[in-house]
Design an enzyme around this catalytic site. Sequence first.
Site, PDB file in Angstrom:
ATOM      1  N   ARG E  87     -77.974   0.568  44.936  1.00 10.33           N
ATOM      2  CA  ARG E  87     -77.910  -0.591  44.045  1.00 10.33           C
ATOM      3  C   ARG E  87     -76.701  -0.495  43.099  1.00 10.33           C
ATOM      4  O   ARG E  87     -76.092  -1.520  42.766  1.00 10.33           O
ATOM      5  CB  ARG E  87     -79.202  -0.736  43.236  1.00 10.33           C
ATOM      6  CG  ARG E  87     -80.456  -1.030  44.076  1.00 10.33           C
ATOM      7  CD  ARG E  87     -80.331  -2.197  45.020  1.00 10.33           C
ATOM      8  NE  ARG E  87     -81.541  -2.447  45.810  1.00 10.33           N
ATOM      9  CZ  ARG E  87     -81.783  -1.926  47.015  1.00 10.33           C
ATOM     10  NH1 ARG E  87     -80.930  -1.109  47.594  1.00 10.33           N
ATOM     11  NH2 ARG E  87     -82.890  -2.237  47.664  1.00 10.33           N
ATOM     12  N   GLU E  90     -73.801  -1.540  45.090  1.00  5.82           N
ATOM     13  CA  GLU E  90     -73.856  -3.005  45.240  1.00  5.82           C
ATOM     14  C   GLU E  90     -73.355  -3.705  43.971  1.00  5.82           C
ATOM     15  O   GLU E  90     -72.633  -4.699  44.050  1.00  5.82           O
ATOM     16  CB  GLU E  90     -75.300  -3.411  45.543  1.00  5.82           C
ATOM     17  CG  GLU E  90     -75.474  -4.894  45.812  1.00  5.82           C
ATOM     18  CD  GLU E  90     -76.897  -5.219  46.270  1.00  5.82           C
ATOM     19  OE1 GLU E  90     -77.369  -4.652  47.263  1.00  5.82           O
ATOM     20  OE2 GLU E  90     -77.557  -6.038  45.590  1.00  5.82           O
ATOM     21  N   SER E 113     -62.791   4.774  30.716  1.00  4.77           N
ATOM     22  CA  SER E 113     -62.782   6.161  31.176  1.00  4.77           C
ATOM     23  C   SER E 113     -64.141   6.552  31.739  1.00  4.77           C
ATOM     24  O   SER E 113     -65.179   6.195  31.194  1.00  4.77           O
ATOM     25  CB  SER E 113     -62.429   7.097  30.023  1.00  4.77           C
ATOM     26  OG  SER E 113     -62.412   8.435  30.482  1.00  4.77           O
TER      27      SER E 113
END
Lengths: 146, 146, 146, 146, 146, 146, 146, 146, 146, 146
Positions: E87, E90, E113
Amino acid sequence: MSIPQVTQKLLAAKKEKGLSFADLEKILNHDEIWIAALFYLQATASEEEAKLLVEALGLDTSYIQELTAYPVKGLGPVVPTDPLIYRFYEIMQVYGLPLKDVIQEKFGDGIMSAIDFTLDVEKEEDPKGDRVKVIMSGKFLPYKKW
Amino acid sequence: MSIPQVTQKLLAAKKEKGLSFADLEKILNHDEIWIAALFYLQATASEEEAKLLVEALGLDTSYIQELTAYPVKGLGPVVPTDPLIYRFYEIMQVYGLPLKDVIQEKFGDGIMSAIDFTLDVEKEEDPKGDRVKVIMSGKFLPYKKW
Amino acid sequence: MSIPQVTQKLLAAKKEKGLSFADLEKILNHDEIWIAALFYLQATASEEEAKLLVEALGLDTSYIQELTAYPVKGLGPVVPTDPLIYRFYEIMQVYGLPLKDVIQEKFGDGIMSAIDFTLDVEKEEDPKGDRVKVIMSGKFLPYKKW
Amino acid sequence: MSIPQVTQKLLAAKKEKGLSFADLEKILNHDEIWIAALFYLQATASEEEAKLLVEALGLDTSYIQELTAYPVKGLGPVVPTDPLIYRFYEIMQVYGLPLKDVIQEKFGDGIMSAIDFTLDVEKEEDPKGDRVKVIMSGKFLPYKKW
Amino acid sequence: MSIPQVTQKLLAAKKEKGLSFADLEKILNHDEIWIAALFYLQATASEEEAKLLVEALGLDTSYIQELTAYPVKGLGPVVPTDPLIYRFYEIMQVYGLPLKDVIQEKFGDGIMSAIDFTLDVEKEEDPKGDRVKVIMSGKFLPYKKW
Amino acid sequence: MSIPQVTQKLLAAKKEKGLSFADLEKILNHDEIWIAALFYLQATASEEEAKLLVEALGLDTSYIQELTAYPVKGLGPVVPTDPLIYRFYEIMQVYGLPLKDVIQEKFGDGIMSAIDFTLDVEKEEDPKGDRVKVIMSGKFLPYKKW
Amino acid sequence: MSIPQVTQKLLAAKKEKGLSFADLEKILNHDEIWIAALFYLQATASEEEAKLLVEALGLDTSYIQELTAYPVKGLGPVVPTDPLIYRFYEIMQVYGLPLKDVIQEKFGDGIMSAIDFTLDVEKEEDPKGDRVKVIMSGKFLPYKKW
Amino acid sequence: MSIPQVTQKLLAAKKEKGLSFADLEKILNHDEIWIAALFYLQATASEEEAKLLVEALGLDTSYIQELTAYPVKGLGPVVPTDPLIYRFYEIMQVYGLPLKDVIQEKFGDGIMSAIDFTLDVEKEEDPKGDRVKVIMSGKFLPYKKW
Amino acid sequence: MSIPQVTQKLLAAKKEKGLSFADLEKILNHDEIWIAALFYLQATASEEEAKLLVEALGLDTSYIQELTAYPVKGLGPVVPTDPLIYRFYEIMQVYGLPLKDVIQEKFGDGIMSAIDFTLDVEKEEDPKGDRVKVIMSGKFLPYKKW
Amino acid sequence: MSIPQVTQKLLAAKKEKGLSFADLEKILNHDEIWIAALFYLQATASEEEAKLLVEALGLDTSYIQELTAYPVKGLGPVVPTDPLIYRFYEIMQVYGLPLKDVIQEKFGDGIMSAIDFTLDVEKEEDPKGDRVKVIMSGKFLPYKKW
């Protein structure tokens, strides 16, 4: 392996003129493989060389700029699908490590340069079937210690 | 490029005996590259050849079985990371298509065999730096029409 | 990036002895990066260099063989996941083509050798945060025409 | 590595004007590598910088918008095929882990920034062959613990 | 995603002691995510931190060496198959470019960063189903011009 | 990461109008990240939302159709090369498994939804350098047993 | 698997003429598979064969040039997604090694040529469902020893 | 292509007994290719078949379990490097689409089954060099409309 | 698709006991597919469920720990080679987009959950050949707007 | 997942006519999923079916040719990025092997056909949130022994 448009134009002009790479070898005073590499924008010509080629092919001078540039090299794809080119990939897969061992035994730690390098093809006539002879010659570069 | 255990044992025995592949060339009556390919299980020996090699290396006969088998060839990986081997991949990337054109101009539609094929390495002495000469010779195979 | 067992042993011995690569630089008379490359079997030592290193690390002489061999180079994977190493991949992705243009403008068609090559790291003290300075120096190799 | 059309136009204009990146360095007051990165849309100019560049190249102001935008960076492909750029990939493959060890020994756990970063190229004249010197300087960023 | 053996031992000891990462947060005075990252050898502890952890888990001091080392980071594979981890991949695929635009609109050309960085997880109770809240905070690093 | 043409038109219109995503947040009554996702065709607007956006950007209604469609999501490539976006990939590589462990310790077996999900970015002012704060909130979905 | 434009034109002309590959077999005196390969630019015709084909399809002679050229072969992608073509990939995955063993047991070390090679398809009527019969015949090439 | 241990044991036993796959064909009453597939765990034997094979090879009955199981099929890698097996990959690359067109012209929309499928190899003696004949026969499966 | 050792032990015990997954369905009061997923460590049991399973299989309680853990899910490889599993990959390749359109037409923008999800297999007897019926039921998750 | 132009035109016409796939189901007397597959050129219509569809969508007959052809199937990419489609990839990753075991336990060695195959989607109303029900039915194909 998408072929650049310039390459397609150069190849078409060469075909129309009925010239072989071997013919161009005499005109340009360079090996036919190097000239074929130039057609595919994998080598770079000087102004004079580019002019000679363009004249031989009956093309206008607008092609000189691309022939004298330094393009991004490598014609892809990662694993070639063309059977003729694949065989060279296969040779690297099968004989790569044996070759490495023999070269290093003869020369020490280092590589064969692919830059200070020449590549020739010859036809070996043979009653059992003609043979393709490919000769590579690259400067041995020893690893520097620092 | 994970090197088979047999290969490692053969290489160690060869080192201990102080033999080069060139030395083995005289014993086995085959080219040093072919012998190196045999070490890496990329070529297959006859019973006699395997015996000769095993004796030369001071190993017992249990190695003969692997040297006479037909193993899965190709030493990977997809793109080699070893700089010496990579240069051959680079040559295929940069000069693959030019080579194809020159070979086909000389021979017609077909390929250079990588099976009916020999591969040699020579050292070319050169004051500007010695050169590695690699000579490939493969039978030309024309595409069959049916 | 699977680290060879020899490397792990060498690094452990170095740690136990409390030696830095900078300390080894004085003993071996080679740059600390080259020595680190030797630890990872990416460079090859002479017999004397290997002996010096093995002594300094308090290891027995059985390690000399691997340190003087010519192993398959390249530590993989294709795209590094380690953030420190990835940044060098990123630099090549972002600045690769600009670098190519500037080098070719200065030198012509060719490459920076990664073989006749040295690599150094220095610490630049800076009140806004120390800086890592990486200096590469490689021989320029012009493309041969043939 | 498909080169953006803007880049091609900028490079053509630069060629026509007979300007080198070193010449542009004086006009823009930035390093030639940074300017080359700007050409490839891998860096972002301020309005004034973009104007200066566009004027120097004799182009109209329509190019300013792209030069001041924040485009998606990274010029691909995953493994570069161009020999000059590949050598930097090879350096990361061969010297990546040794470099990591030396940097971490000098600085602790962290990375060299590729953002707070400069990159310079110099020509080192050398009777045995000129050398390409590449100098990277990146801020050391220590890993934060939280 | 092959989990290092040390990690497996640390997780087993933690389970046996009946400790949660939240419990360890109080002992080590660091966030539970950072501690979990330490378990997976993706972060590096000081000697004291390593001792505290080892004691809390009832392990002997032999683990301290690995916990204070700087290992190669990144747990692979290229595209995660674990649904929970996927996920996040995604989110990067779907919201990566929108996120880039919003961050650059707020901050200019640069990045967040991942080194000067913290990561927290909280449980948001919600009658329609509890929610996972993930908070990332990374220093903005503006691209340096040089 | 090839950006859809609609996206390019929307971004150009937004730039011409001098609107930030934060400005659009007030007009559309949705978060700026969601609106940016809509620009990249990674989210779907209702008819009214699409009309509001199109009016705000001074575009004709022909854009409404694409903004209300359900396009194929995911902006590629497999591993992002853009440094800003890559950092999120890196976070998943380095902190993915630790995150999984902490989430599962708090919630049990399941995942954070990337669908019933919100994503926010805030600017944290900090004398040592401003920070990017990214807040994700996704519904916890427990694995169903059946 | 992007289909070349010439192929699309040839297929459209064939459809318009109401010709099957079996019909063309009689006209060209070559197997229908070879002719289909010619349509896809995976085989090369002689001038006469190209003329015969072009006439049969009612096309002008401008197509002869492409039909008699030696194009880059291989129709990609790496793993085919088309179910009909994938089955041949699957056969190679599942039966590749067994096939290798049986061929080598019958013939020794070597390969079946894919160049000196013919490929036929026949329809086997069967009350339980007709069967597709694919017959490959390739010259056996023994590995050369040198 | 890592070969399962069971396979290696079965092949060794077969070698020791001096049996060819053709010999086993008579004992098992199945085609030699199917038997070779069984050796590589790509096919599944009945109890009786497994017993017959185990007896013929002089092995104990502990092998029966694996020979009668339904293992995960497919011997990898994605693109085969073994030259003999690669040729079948090449045939699919070069002749895949032509084959598809001819099959669909003869049969309509559908595929050749690789499950209701047989595969035979024969040796065709030929004065110009023996030929490998590979015969595939798979049930045609028409696409169902629903 | 390397199968975990625990899985192999569980499958062996199940075989020895002569139990089918359908038999275990009655004992564990969960669907056979869910139980098979548990065997492959792709689902997580409660303490009681794990005890029930371990007893049914005649195994000692040491297996309970792994059956109640939350392991990394996904059994790889990227493209499955096993023909049975590949067909599901093929269905996703061929019918993925059509399925997306129909689901979104019925439900709006969102997805079918693979977490709040059940999966069943039934045997449909059919004189023309029995059919495999696979029933998936996943909660529809609408995309949240924020 | 580049969507063919024909598909885009068909989808646009369908939208303009205000037709759902369920509406087309009644007109064409085929399931809405099959019709959606036809839109994406993943299925092939008869002449009559193509005419019916073209009329229903108010398009001219020039579309009939593409709807009745046998195009190359598979909509790529290797791993889908669209969240809805990815979930089916994830199901194959997580439940692929368990599914294989249960199917083989019920049916023996073989596969579920993806050709003699139907696919349906239904909406299951549920107070806790509607559910997507996907029903696959494929003929079981037992492996042939020969």
